[in-house]
Design a protein around this motif. Structure first.
Motif: not given
Length: 255
Positions: A144-148
């Motif tokens: 999974e690619c997580f961006l905040t």
């Protein structure tokens, strides 16, 4: 014979192949006897000149240089900026988020616009995540690619990705995730072309040479400087252990 013509690890790989042949054929292997250990050490010393220079991180000033050359209101600029910020803040290899070849795009390896994008709010900040069908460490298991969201920061990855999806709207479902509209058709960013593009920009600004992997290194360093725990960074970048600590450069900034 080949000592001094390649790296010591290259010669070690050749010897490993020979060892495998011996094991497969139930033949005795004497790779640790006689002169061979000393020859391997000598090959390592003489092959040091062929080693690639240690890869440095992409840092904030690198990204700002890229940003200054992009118009985020047009398809090309929106797509390009989304790739750069995703690779950086997602601590991802370029080959995990954009195809390596425009003629070999497959759902087993590459992200498409049909990929499910999950949006949520955590601690008052927007987050985006999407599935990567393939990563170097997990292979076909993906990740999974997580961006905040980083409110008020031009380097915000969530704003960049949302802008890309808005500007490059209504694509066919089999369109690669970061492809951009060009007239009636769609253009695919591939890894080699993307590296060539940002390399030319960095040279123009007299910035140090970096590589595709430098986004991943720089992102992990940025999180470290922000005080993010290593275990969290490990999850963001899809590392399976804390071995990624060897990637960190410029640690004097932290100290």
């Amino acid at each position: 014979e080949f000592m001094g013509t390649c790296t010591g690890s290259c010669i070690q790989n050749w010897l490993s192949g020979l060892r495998l042949w011996h094991l497969y054929n139930n033949a005795a292997w004497h790779g640790q006897e006689g002169w061979l250990p000393s020859l391997k050490k000598a090959a390592e010393r003489k092959g040091a000149v062929f080693k690639r220079a240690q890869r440095g991180p992409i840092e904030r000033h690198h990204l700002l240089a890229l940003h200054s050359h992009l118009d985020l209101s047009i398809p090309h600029g929106a797509s390009t900026w989304a790739i750069a910020t995703t690779a950086y803040w997602g601590c991802r290899r370029l080959g995990e988020i954009i195809p390596k070849s425009a003629t070999k795009v497959t759902p087993e390896h590459d992200i498409f616009r049909s990929t499910r994008v999950t949006r949520s709010v955590t601690g008052g900040r927007r987050t985006i995540s999407f599935h990567l069908p393939w990563t170097k460490t997990t292979r076909e298991k993906g990740g999974e690619c997580f961006l905040t969201e980083i409110p008020g920061d031009p380097l915000c990855p969530v704003a960049a990705v949302e802008n890309h999806l808005k500007v490059n709207h209504s694509p066919p479902p089999n369109t690669p995730f970061f492809a951009f509209r060009e007239g009636p058709s769609w253009t695919i960013w591939v890894k080699s072309a993307f590296i060539g593009w940002f390399t030319s920009i960095f040279r123009l600004h007299n910035l140090e040479e970096v590589f595709g992997h430098s986004f991943r290194i720089g992102g992990s360093l940025a999180y470290l400087l922000l005080g993010v725990p290593p275990e969290v960074i490990m999850k963001i970048g899809g590392w399976t252990s804390l071995c990624f600590l060897i990637y960190w450069r410029r640690l004097e900034k932290v100290i």
